[in-house]
Scaffold this motif. Structure first.
Motif, PDB file in Angstrom:
ATOM      1  N   HIS A  37       0.838  -1.346  -0.091  1.00  0.00           N
ATOM      2  CA  HIS A  37      -0.130  -0.080   0.027  1.00  0.00           C
ATOM      3  C   HIS A  37       0.837   1.355  -0.118  1.00  0.00           C
ATOM      4  N   LEU A  38       0.636   2.148  -0.908  1.00  0.00           N
ATOM      5  CA  LEU A  38       1.527   3.270  -0.855  1.00  0.00           C
ATOM      6  C   LEU A  38       0.477   4.751  -0.821  1.00  0.00           C
ATOM      7  N   TRP A  39       0.756   5.634   0.093  1.00  0.00           N
ATOM      8  CA  TRP A  39       0.160   6.544   0.253  1.00  0.00           C
ATOM      9  C   TRP A  39       0.896   7.907  -0.254  1.00  0.00           C
ATOM     10  N   TYR A  40       0.184   8.895  -0.827  1.00  0.00           N
ATOM     11  CA  TYR A  40       0.848  10.175  -1.238  1.00  0.00           C
ATOM     12  C   TYR A  40       0.093  11.230  -0.967  1.00  0.00           C
ATOM     13  N   LEU A  85       1.789  12.440   7.282  1.00  0.00           N
ATOM     14  CA  LEU A  85       1.580  11.666   6.401  1.00  0.00           C
ATOM     15  C   LEU A  85       1.974   9.961   7.169  1.00  0.00           C
ATOM     16  N   VAL A  86       3.141  10.005   7.540  1.00  0.00           N
ATOM     17  CA  VAL A  86       3.608   8.795   8.123  1.00  0.00           C
ATOM     18  C   VAL A  86       2.852   8.313   9.691  1.00  0.00           C
ATOM     19  N   THR A  88      -0.254   9.377  10.150  1.00  0.00           N
ATOM     20  CA  THR A  88      -1.732   9.178   9.712  1.00  0.00           C
ATOM     21  C   THR A  88      -1.785   7.652   9.016  1.00  0.00           C
ATOM     22  N   THR A  89      -0.981   7.479   8.221  1.00  0.00           N
ATOM     23  CA  THR A  89      -1.003   6.154   7.532  1.00  0.00           C
ATOM     24  C   THR A  89      -0.816   5.029   8.642  1.00  0.00           C
ATOM     25  N   ILE A  90       0.053   5.031   9.377  1.00  0.00           N
ATOM     26  CA  ILE A  90       0.207   4.047  10.432  1.00  0.00           C
ATOM     27  C   ILE A  90      -0.929   3.703  11.274  1.00  0.00           C
ATOM     28  N   ALA A  91      -1.528   4.961  11.561  1.00  0.00           N
ATOM     29  CA  ALA A  91      -2.826   4.799  12.395  1.00  0.00           C
ATOM     30  C   ALA A  91      -3.964   4.166  11.848  1.00  0.00           C
ATOM     31  N   ARG A  92      -3.949   4.309  10.296  1.00  0.00           N
ATOM     32  CA  ARG A  92      -5.208   3.780   9.839  1.00  0.00           C
ATOM     33  C   ARG A  92      -5.393   2.235   9.763  1.00  0.00           C
ATOM     34  N   SER A  98      -6.808   1.339  19.962  1.00  0.00           N
ATOM     35  CA  SER A  98      -7.258   2.882  20.272  1.00  0.00           C
ATOM     36  C   SER A  98      -5.999   3.644  19.856  1.00  0.00           C
ATOM     37  N   VAL A  99      -5.480   3.280  18.751  1.00  0.00           N
ATOM     38  CA  VAL A  99      -4.413   4.123  18.313  1.00  0.00           C
ATOM     39  C   VAL A  99      -4.638   5.293  17.539  1.00  0.00           C
ATOM     40  N   THR A 100      -4.043   6.415  17.924  1.00  0.00           N
ATOM     41  CA  THR A 100      -4.125   7.625  17.357  1.00  0.00           C
ATOM     42  C   THR A 100      -2.661   8.125  16.402  1.00  0.00           C
ATOM     43  N   PRO A 101      -2.784   8.821  15.585  1.00  0.00           N
ATOM     44  CA  PRO A 101      -1.456   9.329  15.005  1.00  0.00           C
ATOM     45  C   PRO A 101      -0.721   9.949  16.030  1.00  0.00           C
ATOM     46  N   LYS A 102      -1.032  10.613  17.099  1.00  0.00           N
ATOM     47  CA  LYS A 102      -0.253  11.387  17.917  1.00  0.00           C
ATOM     48  C   LYS A 102       0.425  10.095  19.108  1.00  0.00           C
ATOM     49  N   SER A 103      -0.337   9.115  19.165  1.00  0.00           N
ATOM     50  CA  SER A 103       0.354   8.204  20.367  1.00  0.00           C
ATOM     51  C   SER A 103       1.273   7.287  19.677  1.00  0.00           C
ATOM     52  N   ILE A 104       1.821   7.320  18.288  1.00  0.00           N
ATOM     53  CA  ILE A 104       2.580   6.564  17.938  1.00  0.00           C
ATOM     54  C   ILE A 104       4.118   7.180  18.250  1.00  0.00           C
ATOM     55  N   LYS A 105       4.992   6.122  18.557  1.00  0.00           N
ATOM     56  CA  LYS A 105       6.316   6.640  19.010  1.00  0.00           C
ATOM     57  C   LYS A 105       7.217   5.828  18.149  1.00  0.00           C
TER      58      LYS A 105
END
Length: 287
Positions: A37-40, A85-86, A88-92, A98-105
């Motif tokens: 999957h590629l997101w841009y 982008l990185v 939000t893509t991972i969070a999808r 209950s993962v959000t874009p901000k909670s990723i480390k």
């Protein structure tokens, strides 16, 4: 153009916190071992101060500091969109948590970078130096010979950019970056099953191009371990993907080729699948 990539080795951990003030992202099921999957995102299409502020909200303090370190507005915007982008893509793909874009480390590998084997370059990018001068400095002997044999200056420039894009994708897949894997230490070439000319195609589900890499000083990085895709996006960019072959499916690569699905996105605003359209053309190899 900025790309996010699913299926590569992105090292991350989650702290589990919720940030309900941000709009929800459309969940996506994880790709299979034979799927990419590629997101841009196109920076010029992302507008509005409130949206930029939303992207800032999901970044870590270190990422914010990095973004603000750029003096030019367009560079700050590109850096901000790349990180957003990185995340939000991972969070999808975290559809059962209950993962959000901000909670990723993130944590870096020993070379200081996550391992993502994708690179994007403008087709019409200009260089300060002559193409062959750059090739003599950075490329292998074989690659230089291929470029030298091309008489048309424009075609020569295009082949140089494609080679550069593929080489960047390869060193990113290794997780080493340019300093850890200098371009001169390996050769990108066509496999025996591909002809001398490249042929764009709308079929993004076709098997990965027979583009191979020969390591000149490290036999551990063998050709058979890697597979490449070279794409043309929106008639304006080349996108190269390099991924290590899946061990479990390595024996049937020819019968079960990689499937590529491409999304264009403005995170928190809109997503559209562009696979199979004129936006994404597969390039079947280098000259």
């Amino acid at each position: 153009m900025l790309c996010g990539f699913s299926r590569m080795r992105i090292h991350c951990c989650i702290d589990g916190k919720l940030f309900s003030s941000l709009p929800p992202l459309s969940p996506i099921s994880l790709p299979s071992p034979k799927e990419i999957h590629l997101w841009y995102v196109i920076p010029n299409e992302v507008k509005g101060e409130s949206l930029m502020n939303k992207y800032m909200e999901i970044l870590s303090p270190c990422e914010i500091e990095k973004v603000l370190s750029f003096r030019r507005d367009e560079l700050r915007k590109s850096a901000l969109l790349a990180r957003a982008l990185v995340r939000t893509t991972i969070a999808r793909y975290q559809i059962n948590s209950s993962v959000t874009p901000k909670s990723i480390k993130f944590r870096n590998n020993v070379y200081g970078k996550p391992e993502i084997g994708v690179d994007v370059e403008e087709k019409e990018r200009t260089t300060k130096h002559n193409i062959l001068t750059l090739a003599r400095r950075y490329f292998s002997k074989h690659e230089l010979e291929v470029l030298t044999a091309i008489e048309d200056p424009y075609i020569q420039q295009q082949e140089f950019i494609k080679l550069w894009t593929l080489k960047e994708a390869y060193v990113k897949a290794l997780g080493k970056g340019f300093s850890g894997a200098p371009f001169k230490t390996f050769t990108i070439r066509l496999g025996s099953s591909i002809g001398e000319h490249f042929h764009p195609s709308q079929n993004s589900s076709a098997e990965a191009s027979e583009i191979v890499v020969d390591s000149l000083d490290n036999t551990e990085n063998l050709t058979s371990n890697w597979q490449f895709m070279l794409l043309e996006f929106a008639s304006s960019h080349y996108v190269a993907i390099c991924t290590e072959k899946d061990v479990k499916t390595k024996g049937d690569c020819d019968n079960n080729p990689l499937k590529l699905t491409v999304w264009k996105t403005i995170p928190f605003v809109e997503d559209s699948c562009v696979s199979g359209t004129d936006t994404v053309l597969k390039v079947c190899g280098l000259r």
